[in-house]
Scaffold this motif. Sequence first.
Motif, PDB file in Angstrom:
ATOM      1  N   VAL A   1      10.613  14.877  -0.812  1.00 58.24           N
ATOM      2  CA  VAL A   1       9.481  14.065  -0.369  1.00 58.24           C
ATOM      3  C   VAL A   1      10.000  12.690   0.017  1.00 58.24           C
ATOM      4  N   LEU A   2       9.834  12.332   1.286  1.00 62.35           N
ATOM      5  CA  LEU A   2      10.254  11.021   1.775  1.00 62.35           C
ATOM      6  C   LEU A   2       9.018  10.138   1.894  1.00 62.35           C
ATOM      7  N   ALA A   3       8.878   9.204   0.977  1.00 64.29           N
ATOM      8  CA  ALA A   3       7.756   8.269   1.010  1.00 64.29           C
ATOM      9  C   ALA A   3       8.058   7.175   2.019  1.00 64.29           C
ATOM     10  N   ALA A   4       7.241   7.076   3.046  1.00 67.33           N
ATOM     11  CA  ALA A   4       7.493   6.118   4.121  1.00 67.33           C
ATOM     12  C   ALA A   4       6.196   5.447   4.523  1.00 67.33           C
ATOM     13  N   ARG A   5       6.308   4.177   4.850  1.00 70.64           N
ATOM     14  CA  ARG A   5       5.182   3.444   5.413  1.00 70.64           C
ATOM     15  C   ARG A   5       5.763   2.317   6.233  1.00 70.64           C
ATOM     16  N   LEU A   6       5.342   2.199   7.445  1.00 73.75           N
ATOM     17  CA  LEU A   6       5.886   1.184   8.332  1.00 73.75           C
ATOM     18  C   LEU A   6       4.906   0.032   8.448  1.00 73.75           C
ATOM     19  N   PRO A   7       5.355  -1.205   8.263  1.00 74.99           N
ATOM     20  CA  PRO A   7       6.740  -1.597   8.150  1.00 74.99           C
ATOM     21  C   PRO A   7       7.332  -1.540   6.752  1.00 74.99           C
ATOM     22  N   THR A   8       6.531  -1.407   5.678  1.00 77.26           N
ATOM     23  CA  THR A   8       7.154  -1.452   4.361  1.00 77.26           C
ATOM     24  C   THR A   8       6.296  -0.738   3.333  1.00 77.26           C
ATOM     25  N   LEU A   9       6.942  -0.391   2.212  1.00 79.72           N
ATOM     26  CA  LEU A   9       6.224   0.148   1.065  1.00 79.72           C
ATOM     27  C   LEU A   9       5.868  -1.018   0.144  1.00 79.72           C
ATOM     28  N   ASP A  10       4.627  -1.461   0.205  1.00 77.81           N
ATOM     29  CA  ASP A  10       4.202  -2.552  -0.657  1.00 77.81           C
ATOM     30  C   ASP A  10       3.787  -1.999  -2.016  1.00 77.81           C
ATOM     31  N   ASP A  11       3.406  -2.890  -2.925  1.00 77.01           N
ATOM     32  CA  ASP A  11       3.077  -2.473  -4.288  1.00 77.01           C
ATOM     33  C   ASP A  11       1.906  -1.495  -4.315  1.00 77.01           C
ATOM     34  N   ALA A  12       0.912  -1.710  -3.452  1.00 75.60           N
ATOM     35  CA  ALA A  12      -0.252  -0.822  -3.438  1.00 75.60           C
ATOM     36  C   ALA A  12       0.138   0.584  -3.002  1.00 75.60           C
ATOM     37  N   ALA A  13       0.995   0.682  -1.968  1.00 71.53           N
ATOM     38  CA  ALA A  13       1.439   2.000  -1.503  1.00 71.53           C
ATOM     39  C   ALA A  13       2.297   2.683  -2.555  1.00 71.53           C
ATOM     40  N   LEU A  14       3.184   1.928  -3.209  1.00 71.72           N
ATOM     41  CA  LEU A  14       4.023   2.504  -4.261  1.00 71.72           C
ATOM     42  C   LEU A  14       3.168   3.034  -5.414  1.00 71.72           C
TER      43      LEU A  14
END
Length: 466
Positions: free
Chosen positions: A90-103
């Motif tokens: 599983v590749l967790a990705a979010r552009l432009p970044t993985l912020d605390d909420a996404a993590l």
Amino acid sequence: MTETHDQAMHYIYQQVLQRLLEHMTQAQRASVQLLVQRLLVIAGGQEHIGNVRVLALHGVDRRSAHLLACLRAAQLSIAIRHATTFHLRVLAARLPTLDDAALALHDRCFSALFLHDDPRVELLRADGGQLGPFGARQACSAEQLSAAGNAWLLFGHLVGGQPDALLGARGYLDMGTSLAQVLGGQAGEQILISAVPLAQRHRLLAWGRRCLRQTGEVAHSLTPHNVLVAGLEQLGKVLADPWQPPVPPMHQPPCGDPHLMTVEDLLRHPDDSGSLDRMLGRLEMQACQAQGPAGLFDPLPLAHLHGLKTQHLEQRTYREGAQAFYQRLRQPSVPWPHGRVLRDEAQARLLAAYGVSEAQLVCQLFTPFDAQGHNLETFVLRCHPGMRVALPYLHRALQGRPCPEPVSQWLVDTSGLQLTQLRALYAGTLGSQARRLFRLLGQRDLWLRPLPASPYGGYLRLQAAK
């Protein structure tokens, strides 16, 4: 001890599967069974399923969470029936970044599916084109972050300062680099799972082929998987140093030829009651948290860039530009983040992802260095009026002529680029093939839809006539 442990874990996985299926609707459970059948067919039978590696690109949207739940249910179902099962990555990705909420969102989902401690599951995250284990720690070093930020800003200058291209088409190249790293050097059958709708997938492949033609590659000879992975990775390398002649990508990348498995038809569940969302910890999510295919694009930094563009280039308010972007999302029920909340949070995400300041973002929106400094005076007068008296020295520095050291340092600090890159932009020395590539890249947003030409980006407009 090992046998006792294995029996205990087998019981736990049975409980996880039972709980997961209980929270699914009848249609979702049927999708799991169809997914199991497809995977067994691709593997060549149950005796070979243990050699299969399945890669899921995981975004923060609802479809990504439901896809991962179906994959986990399929993995555990096969394990209980046949003792062995496929390896899930599983590749967790979010552009432009993985912020605390996404993590935090990913962590709740992974915990609910009991993924963290399963040796058959590998959880990864991507930052700045680098891979690392999933967690709060960023995958790239300070040097790698600086290099990623430099390449990102340079791309913005070369495509006319288009916010939608900078956080749109450019993101697909970052995604391709990450996928190539995950798939590279792995033995056995590899399956890349895609829940992207057919029309969007065709648009992505067509766009990838057109871009590859600008690097000298015979695009029609590549498989769709190579276009998606090896091709986009190669384009990323070209963009990192666009003044070097492009090298055609290998026809046989080290990762082999992964199988692309499309499952968008398995995720159409209009009767979904939301029970699965509750189990996966998604009830706290806002209605609008990601855009683009697979929910991989964060709209907040893009709204920030539109706000800065409206404020500095169009000389209206920041709020007007950011709010207009949110209205374009066609989700009127979504509240617009007001005031400094949006601006500070968006800037923090871009700083974490690329190490760029707001002043550097404004600079690339103006593209003041290309075409012999076509927009340099306008940029200085609007954003740095104290440097007006130094305009002649700024031109001298960009021409490579002697000038005071503080002037050169100001250019580097304000732009985030190297002095050699600034001088190359100023002189317009980019080759015709690279110009066509950047012009093509600068014409697509995060949905790969055509963008209007920027009236401020002098480089591509003036160079296109040469």
